[in-house]
Design an enzyme around this catalytic site. Sequence first.
Site, PDB file in Angstrom:
ATOM      1  N   LYS A 236       0.838  -1.218   0.000  1.00 62.20           N
ATOM      2  CA  LYS A 236       0.000   0.000   0.000  1.00 62.20           C
ATOM      3  C   LYS A 236       0.869   1.263   0.000  1.00 62.20           C
ATOM      4  O   LYS A 236       0.662   2.164  -0.803  1.00 62.20           O
ATOM      5  CB  LYS A 236      -0.930   0.024   1.227  1.00 62.20           C
ATOM      6  CG  LYS A 236      -1.870  -1.165   1.318  1.00 62.20           C
ATOM      7  CD  LYS A 236      -2.777  -1.082   2.534  1.00 62.20           C
ATOM      8  CE  LYS A 236      -2.057  -1.146   3.853  1.00 62.20           C
ATOM      9  NZ  LYS A 236      -1.343  -2.417   4.116  1.00 62.20           N
TER      10      LYS A 236
ATOM     11  N   ARG B 195      -9.310   0.091   9.088  1.00 59.86           N
ATOM     12  CA  ARG B 195      -8.760  -1.234   9.385  1.00 59.86           C
ATOM     13  C   ARG B 195      -9.727  -2.079  10.207  1.00 59.86           C
ATOM     14  O   ARG B 195      -9.404  -3.219  10.522  1.00 59.86           O
ATOM     15  CB  ARG B 195      -7.472  -1.071  10.178  1.00 59.86           C
ATOM     16  CG  ARG B 195      -6.197  -1.250   9.351  1.00 59.86           C
ATOM     17  CD  ARG B 195      -5.044  -0.959  10.280  1.00 59.86           C
ATOM     18  NE  ARG B 195      -3.807  -1.546   9.953  1.00 59.86           N
ATOM     19  CZ  ARG B 195      -2.781  -0.903   9.397  1.00 59.86           C
ATOM     20  NH1 ARG B 195      -2.913   0.329   8.998  1.00 59.86           N
ATOM     21  NH2 ARG B 195      -1.636  -1.505   9.236  1.00 59.86           N
TER      22      ARG B 195
ATOM     23  N   ARG C 250      11.718  -5.082   4.925  1.00 61.77           N
ATOM     24  CA  ARG C 250      11.405  -3.673   4.638  1.00 61.77           C
ATOM     25  C   ARG C 250      12.368  -2.748   5.377  1.00 61.77           C
ATOM     26  O   ARG C 250      12.716  -2.969   6.527  1.00 61.77           O
ATOM     27  CB  ARG C 250       9.966  -3.364   5.074  1.00 61.77           C
ATOM     28  CG  ARG C 250       9.622  -1.873   4.967  1.00 61.77           C
ATOM     29  CD  ARG C 250       8.154  -1.619   4.974  1.00 61.77           C
ATOM     30  NE  ARG C 250       7.494  -2.061   6.183  1.00 61.77           N
ATOM     31  CZ  ARG C 250       6.160  -2.063   6.336  1.00 61.77           C
ATOM     32  NH1 ARG C 250       5.371  -1.646   5.360  1.00 61.77           N
ATOM     33  NH2 ARG C 250       5.622  -2.477   7.452  1.00 61.77           N
TER      34      ARG C 250
ATOM     35  N   ARG D  67      11.693  -0.736  10.847  1.00 63.95           N
ATOM     36  CA  ARG D  67      10.641  -0.413  11.813  1.00 63.95           C
ATOM     37  C   ARG D  67      10.645  -1.438  12.934  1.00 63.95           C
ATOM     38  O   ARG D  67      10.792  -2.628  12.674  1.00 63.95           O
ATOM     39  CB  ARG D  67       9.275  -0.423  11.111  1.00 63.95           C
ATOM     40  CG  ARG D  67       8.972   0.863  10.380  1.00 63.95           C
ATOM     41  CD  ARG D  67       7.770   0.773   9.490  1.00 63.95           C
ATOM     42  NE  ARG D  67       6.602   0.157  10.086  1.00 63.95           N
ATOM     43  CZ  ARG D  67       5.409   0.084   9.493  1.00 63.95           C
ATOM     44  NH1 ARG D  67       5.244   0.619   8.292  1.00 63.95           N
ATOM     45  NH2 ARG D  67       4.394  -0.499  10.080  1.00 63.95           N
TER      46      ARG D  67
ATOM     47  N   ARG E  32       0.679  -8.992  13.719  1.00 61.55           N
ATOM     48  CA  ARG E  32      -0.012  -8.024  12.850  1.00 61.55           C
ATOM     49  C   ARG E  32      -0.818  -8.754  11.773  1.00 61.55           C
ATOM     50  O   ARG E  32      -1.905  -8.320  11.403  1.00 61.55           O
ATOM     51  CB  ARG E  32       1.001  -7.074  12.213  1.00 61.55           C
ATOM     52  CG  ARG E  32       1.550  -6.078  13.234  1.00 61.55           C
ATOM     53  CD  ARG E  32       2.803  -5.397  12.735  1.00 61.55           C
ATOM     54  NE  ARG E  32       2.574  -4.598  11.553  1.00 61.55           N
ATOM     55  CZ  ARG E  32       3.511  -4.301  10.665  1.00 61.55           C
ATOM     56  NH1 ARG E  32       4.749  -4.724  10.831  1.00 61.55           N
ATOM     57  NH2 ARG E  32       3.225  -3.552   9.632  1.00 61.55           N
TER      58      ARG E  32
HETATM   59  P1  ADP Z   1       2.223  -1.833   3.253  1.00 60.54           P
HETATM   60  O1  ADP Z   1       2.206  -0.320   3.207  1.00 60.54           O
HETATM   61  O2  ADP Z   1       1.036  -2.444   2.570  1.00 60.54           O
HETATM   62  O3  ADP Z   1       2.466  -2.383   4.629  1.00 60.54           O
HETATM   63  P2  ADP Z   1       4.765  -1.541   1.830  1.00 60.54           P
HETATM   64  O4  ADP Z   1       4.415  -0.704   0.646  1.00 60.54           O
HETATM   65  O5  ADP Z   1       5.496  -0.880   2.937  1.00 60.54           O
HETATM   66  O6  ADP Z   1       3.450  -2.323   2.387  1.00 60.54           O
HETATM   67  O7  ADP Z   1       5.599  -2.800   1.284  1.00 60.54           O
HETATM   68  C1  ADP Z   1       6.105  -3.790   2.162  1.00 60.54           C
HETATM   69  C2  ADP Z   1       7.477  -4.243   1.668  1.00 60.54           C
HETATM   70  O8  ADP Z   1       7.325  -4.950   0.439  1.00 60.54           O
HETATM   71  C3  ADP Z   1       8.444  -3.092   1.388  1.00 60.54           C
HETATM   72  O9  ADP Z   1       9.742  -3.498   1.771  1.00 60.54           O
HETATM   73  C4  ADP Z   1       8.350  -2.894  -0.134  1.00 60.54           C
HETATM   74  O10 ADP Z   1       9.578  -2.401  -0.690  1.00 60.54           O
HETATM   75  C5  ADP Z   1       8.052  -4.297  -0.611  1.00 60.54           C
HETATM   76  N1  ADP Z   1       7.174  -4.335  -1.789  1.00 60.54           N
HETATM   77  C6  ADP Z   1       6.121  -3.511  -2.059  1.00 60.54           C
HETATM   78  N2  ADP Z   1       5.531  -3.865  -3.224  1.00 60.54           N
HETATM   79  C7  ADP Z   1       6.220  -4.935  -3.692  1.00 60.54           C
HETATM   80  C8  ADP Z   1       6.098  -5.776  -4.864  1.00 60.54           C
HETATM   81  N3  ADP Z   1       5.123  -5.572  -5.772  1.00 60.54           N
HETATM   82  N4  ADP Z   1       6.969  -6.788  -5.008  1.00 60.54           N
HETATM   83  C9  ADP Z   1       7.944  -7.007  -4.080  1.00 60.54           C
HETATM   84  N5  ADP Z   1       8.121  -6.265  -2.962  1.00 60.54           N
HETATM   85  C10 ADP Z   1       7.262  -5.239  -2.766  1.00 60.54           C
HETATM   86  P1  AMP Z   2       1.137   0.755   9.018  1.00 62.13           P
HETATM   87  O1  AMP Z   2       2.178   1.814   8.878  1.00 62.13           O
HETATM   88  O2  AMP Z   2      -0.087   0.986   8.194  1.00 62.13           O
HETATM   89  O3  AMP Z   2       1.705  -0.630   8.826  1.00 62.13           O
HETATM   90  O4  AMP Z   2       0.632   0.817  10.537  1.00 62.13           O
HETATM   91  C1  AMP Z   2       1.517   0.592  11.614  1.00 62.13           C
HETATM   92  C2  AMP Z   2       0.730   0.395  12.908  1.00 62.13           C
HETATM   93  O5  AMP Z   2       0.014   1.601  13.231  1.00 62.13           O
HETATM   94  C3  AMP Z   2      -0.339  -0.702  12.887  1.00 62.13           C
HETATM   95  O6  AMP Z   2       0.189  -1.997  13.151  1.00 62.13           O
HETATM   96  C4  AMP Z   2      -1.262  -0.219  14.021  1.00 62.13           C
HETATM   97  O7  AMP Z   2      -0.715  -0.484  15.299  1.00 62.13           O
HETATM   98  C5  AMP Z   2      -1.239   1.300  13.816  1.00 62.13           C
HETATM   99  N1  AMP Z   2      -2.308   1.713  12.872  1.00 62.13           N
HETATM  100  C6  AMP Z   2      -2.142   2.257  11.644  1.00 62.13           C
HETATM  101  N2  AMP Z   2      -3.338   2.504  11.064  1.00 62.13           N
HETATM  102  C7  AMP Z   2      -4.283   2.092  11.954  1.00 62.13           C
HETATM  103  C8  AMP Z   2      -5.707   2.054  11.938  1.00 62.13           C
HETATM  104  N3  AMP Z   2      -6.409   2.485  10.879  1.00 62.13           N
HETATM  105  N4  AMP Z   2      -6.334   1.573  13.037  1.00 62.13           N
HETATM  106  C9  AMP Z   2      -5.656   1.146  14.106  1.00 62.13           C
HETATM  107  N5  AMP Z   2      -4.314   1.126  14.179  1.00 62.13           N
HETATM  108  C10 AMP Z   2      -3.624   1.600  13.111  1.00 62.13           C
END
Ligand code: ADP
Ligand code: AMP
Length: 217
Positions: free
Chosen positions: A13, A88, A127, A160, A171
């Site tokens: 995302k 969420r 990541r 992170r 998660r």
């Molecule tokens: P989210 O925001 O849904 O938690 P991220 O965008 O942070 O996910 O992506 C999670 C990890 O996967 C990051 O390290 C990113 O670089 C990697 N990633 C994202 N999209 C892809 C893809 N299409 N193929 C492989 N790795 C990806």
């Molecule tokens: P993210 O960066 O989207 O992976 O979110 C990191 C963490 O923030 C999650 O694991 C939750 O603990 C908190 N968080 C982010 N968005 C929400 C949401 N919409 N509702 C509740 N917790 C959230």
Amino acid sequence: MKIVLLGAPGAGKGTQAEVLVKKLFLPHISTGDMFRAAISAGTDLGLEAKSYMDKGQLVPDEVTVGIIKDRISQADCREGFLLDGFPRTLAQAEALDTLLAEMKTSLTAVLNISVPADRLITRLTGRRMCRQCGAIYHLLYNAPQKENVCDVCGGELYQRSDDKEETVRNRLKVYETQTAPLIAYYQEKGLLHEINGDQPINEVMVELGQALGQKWS
Ligand code: ADP
Ligand code: AMP
């Protein structure tokens, strides 16, 4: 356009949002980024959010809905926004519907990025993020040109604390029980578009464009 990006942690995302908001000129609203900013600033919100995030739990709905309400009522969101990581829970989705109805508007589309569960752990544990600008990398799939240095701003990359394997597993469980039901919720409203997130980053972007009626390659 008022868009929600749905998907499990690690689905991509944030990665897609970084590019989508530039193409569509929309504000990027990530509740996770907002909580991390509050933690860095040492505010009360940050302290509260951290206690849940460190355990891989969701921050309570009242808190999360409160920050979204403040954010989407700002002037830059009038024409549209991209929500990343919100809603969420069903309660958050219903609160969002109510907020938008009060603003006499509604969502344009919900894009659900799907990735098989067995890929998500590798994505999350590999990541890395930029401490300075928040750009997202992956040690294997989207590596920076220079180890530990952000390609965009030269900032330092970090892992992170909630991307450690134990927290990641929690998660993903929380996603299955609390967030996955939103897929059916938005499908019933006729807003859902399924996007295959298990393909290269650029190809996911092409599918997102098709779902939004945009032609980009
Ligand atoms: P989210 O925001 O849904 O938690 P991220 O965008 O942070 O996910 O992506 C999670 C990890 O996967 C990051 O390290 C990113 O670089 C990697 N990633 C994202 N999209 C892809 C893809 N299409 N193929 C492989 N790795 C990806
Ligand atoms: P993210 O960066 O989207 O992976 O979110 C990191 C963490 O923030 C999650 O694991 C939750 O603990 C908190 N968080 C982010 N968005 C929400 C949401 N919409 N509702 C509740 N917790 C959230």
